[in-house]
Design a protein around this motif. Structure first.
Motif, PDB file in Angstrom:
ATOM      1  N   VAL A   1      12.476  55.649  60.437  1.00 52.03           N
ATOM      2  CA  VAL A   1      13.089  54.961  61.575  1.00 52.03           C
ATOM      3  C   VAL A   1      12.523  53.551  61.657  1.00 52.03           C
ATOM      4  CG1 VAL A   1      13.565  55.069  64.035  1.00 52.03           C
ATOM      5  CG2 VAL A   1      13.207  57.184  62.746  1.00 52.03           C
ATOM      6  N   GLU A   2      13.392  52.543  61.598  1.00 53.54           N
ATOM      7  CA  GLU A   2      12.938  51.152  61.626  1.00 53.54           C
ATOM      8  C   GLU A   2      12.719  50.692  63.066  1.00 53.54           C
ATOM      9  OE1 GLU A   2      15.145  48.407  59.356  1.00 53.54           O
ATOM     10  OE2 GLU A   2      15.020  49.575  57.493  1.00 53.54           O
ATOM     11  N   LEU A   3      11.553  50.070  63.273  1.00 52.55           N
ATOM     12  CA  LEU A   3      11.183  49.565  64.598  1.00 52.55           C
ATOM     13  C   LEU A   3      11.153  48.045  64.632  1.00 52.55           C
ATOM     14  CD1 LEU A   3       8.266  51.993  65.503  1.00 52.55           C
ATOM     15  CD2 LEU A   3      10.680  52.189  66.064  1.00 52.55           C
TER      16      LEU A   3
ATOM     17  N   PRO B   1      21.896  53.602  54.445  1.00 47.69           N
ATOM     18  CA  PRO B   1      21.332  53.517  55.802  1.00 47.69           C
ATOM     19  C   PRO B   1      22.236  54.177  56.827  1.00 47.69           C
ATOM     20  CG  PRO B   1      21.251  51.388  54.684  1.00 47.69           C
ATOM     21  CD  PRO B   1      22.093  52.278  53.838  1.00 47.69           C
ATOM     22  N   GLY B   2      21.611  54.840  57.795  1.00 48.12           N
ATOM     23  CA  GLY B   2      22.339  55.457  58.901  1.00 48.12           C
ATOM     24  C   GLY B   2      21.915  54.845  60.217  1.00 48.12           C
ATOM     25  N   LYS B   3      22.554  55.328  61.288  1.00 45.95           N
ATOM     26  CA  LYS B   3      22.254  54.794  62.612  1.00 45.95           C
ATOM     27  C   LYS B   3      22.042  55.936  63.599  1.00 45.95           C
ATOM     28  CE  LYS B   3      24.409  50.237  62.449  1.00 45.95           C
ATOM     29  NZ  LYS B   3      25.325  49.296  63.142  1.00 45.95           N
TER      30      LYS B   3
ATOM     31  N   GLN C   1      18.485  51.630  63.042  1.00 40.35           N
ATOM     32  CA  GLN C   1      18.717  51.982  61.634  1.00 40.35           C
ATOM     33  C   GLN C   1      17.709  53.020  61.157  1.00 40.35           C
ATOM     34  OE1 GLN C   1      18.328  48.899  58.485  1.00 40.35           O
ATOM     35  NE2 GLN C   1      20.448  49.403  57.975  1.00 40.35           N
ATOM     36  N   VAL C   2      18.208  53.957  60.346  1.00 40.74           N
ATOM     37  CA  VAL C   2      17.375  55.041  59.819  1.00 40.74           C
ATOM     38  C   VAL C   2      17.700  55.197  58.334  1.00 40.74           C
ATOM     39  CG1 VAL C   2      16.692  57.457  60.055  1.00 40.74           C
ATOM     40  CG2 VAL C   2      17.497  56.193  62.060  1.00 40.74           C
TER      41      VAL C   2
ATOM     42  N   ALA D   1      20.517  61.035  63.940  1.00 41.45           N
ATOM     43  CA  ALA D   1      21.112  59.900  63.233  1.00 41.45           C
ATOM     44  C   ALA D   1      22.289  60.388  62.400  1.00 41.45           C
ATOM     45  CB  ALA D   1      20.079  59.213  62.347  1.00 41.45           C
ATOM     46  N   GLU D   2      23.216  59.478  62.150  1.00 43.84           N
ATOM     47  CA  GLU D   2      24.436  59.814  61.398  1.00 43.84           C
ATOM     48  C   GLU D   2      24.462  59.029  60.097  1.00 43.84           C
ATOM     49  OE1 GLU D   2      28.268  60.196  63.514  1.00 43.84           O
ATOM     50  OE2 GLU D   2      28.974  58.623  62.133  1.00 43.84           O
ATOM     51  N   PHE D   3      24.849  59.731  59.003  1.00 47.75           N
ATOM     52  CA  PHE D   3      24.873  59.121  57.674  1.00 47.75           C
ATOM     53  C   PHE D   3      26.182  59.464  56.968  1.00 47.75           C
ATOM     54  CE2 PHE D   3      20.535  59.929  58.823  1.00 47.75           C
ATOM     55  CZ  PHE D   3      19.830  58.802  58.409  1.00 47.75           C
ATOM     56  N   ALA D   4      26.713  58.490  56.229  1.00 45.85           N
ATOM     57  CA  ALA D   4      27.844  58.786  55.350  1.00 45.85           C
ATOM     58  C   ALA D   4      27.345  59.648  54.197  1.00 45.85           C
ATOM     59  CB  ALA D   4      28.451  57.484  54.823  1.00 45.85           C
TER      60      ALA D   4
END
Length: 367
Positions: A278-280, A238-240, A224-225, A259-262
């Motif tokens: 960037v979530e770790l 949130p994107g991935k 998740q980003v 990363a891709e976002f709507a």
């Protein structure tokens, strides 16, 4: 004279001695503190990224001709299949008519060759004519069949060229600036680019992490980003992660990621610089303002208040949460971290707490 001075000091009594001792002591330095509490926090890395369209295509002319009309408004959304340009059709309509006429001629010759062959074949079998005449008729039939196939291909080519005079959008997206005006001559071999279309929903953001950060990311399994602007305000949902490079840039020592976002409202545009978080995963730790953390060759450290004195505390950090460091070691619950006058402090210096800035664990954990 000595006796008089001694008597004068003695006459001041114990209160005078206390005043002299107080005057010789260093005054306590007023400081502001934050009393930290251990929390369950998301561990994030903050990097600068650049947005790009998830798809970007060049719209090009595929036939030579004059642009009769531009059918779209620059910079506006277009749907897939929408007409963008109209190139003059008349020359290609004439070419199609000629190809169809040639096909009709070849088909007539084919029918004549077939009739001739059908007439000579039984005669050759009964030896009324020579076999050579029959073979010649058969060859003429085969040549006529090949000529019809060629004429059919030419008709298909003419139909295709005529269709290319209507230039349509291959994808849905945001149209770019028109590079050709109405009346301009375009040539597919030398000067074919008309405009570009960029798909911005979804939008991609490219960034890079160091080898160690990528190793931590893979170990945590995080995908998740989040995106924020320069002031830290959220930009999109949130994107991935949808891409991670397989090689390390030898000049920078980083690995590219994406990363891709709507982006339905087009709040982020291609080329825009953003902050990617960037979530770790999650970790138990303390939130310490960035301004309170110092660093030297021995590592990171903070000033804390212990027994009314300033003391240095080495710390271990795990990343960022908002604008604060996530401290994973070196502090304990209830420690008072000094926030200001850091350059004036010395180990063991007396301090006076002015005001405490306490962040409740619940509110911080919910961020």
């Amino acid at each position: 004279m000595v006796f008089s001075a001694t008597l004068l000091v003695a006459c001041k009594g114990p209160e005078g001695a206390v005043e002299s001792a107080t005057a010789g002591a260093a005054p306590a330095l007023p400081v502001q503190i934050k009393e930290v509490q251990e929390q369950d926090l998301p561990l994030t890395l903050e990097v600068v990224g650049q947005a790009e369209g998830s798809k970007q295509v060049e719209v090009r002319a595929r036939v030579t001709g004059l642009i009769e009309r531009q059918r779209y408004q620059e910079g506006q959304p277009v749907r897939a299949g929408a007409v963008l340009y109209q190139i003059e059709r008349a020359p290609f309509e004439i070419a199609l008519q000629q190809a169809r006429a040639q096909l009709a001629q070849q088909q007539a010759q084919l029918e004549q060759a077939r009739r001739e062959y059908e007439r000579l074949r039984p005669l050759a079998e009964s030896r009324a004519v020579s076999q050579r005449e029959a073979d010649s008729a058969q060859s003429t039939l085969q040549l006529a069949q090949a000529a019809v196939a060629l004429a059919q291909a030419q008709v298909r080519e003419a139909e295709l060229n005529l269709s290319y005079t209507t230039v349509t959008a291959p994808i849905a997206g945001i149209s770019g600036r028109s590079l050709k005006s109405e009346g301009a001559l375009v040539n597919p071999s030398t000067d074919s680019l008309l405009t570009t279309i960029t798909q911005v929903d979804p939008i991609w953001v490219r960034f890079a992490l160091s080898e160690a950060e990528v190793a931590r990311l893979r170990q945590s399994g995080g995908t998740q980003v989040r995106l924020t602007d320069a002031q830290g305000a959220p930009l999109l949902g949130p994107g991935k992660l949808n891409f991670a490079g397989s090689t390390v840039d030898v000049s920078l020592g980083t690995v590219p990621l994406r990363a891709e976002f709507a982006n339905p409202q087009q709040r982020v545009l291609p080329g825009q610089f953003v902050k990617a978080h960037v979530e770790l995963g999650r970790v138990r730790g303390f939130l310490v303002p960035q301004s309170a953390v110092m660093q030297n060759e021995q590592g990171r450290m903070v000033w804390v208040v212990r027994e009314g004195q300033a003391q240095l505390a080495p710390i271990q950090t795990g990343g960022w949460h908002g604008s604060d460091w996530v401290v994973t070691g070196g502090l304990k619950a209830g420690d008072q971290v000094i926030l200001n006058n850091l350059m004036k402090l010395r180990p063991g210096a007396p301090v006076t707490v002015q005001a405490a800035a306490t962040a409740p664990a619940a509110s911080a954990a919910s961020q």
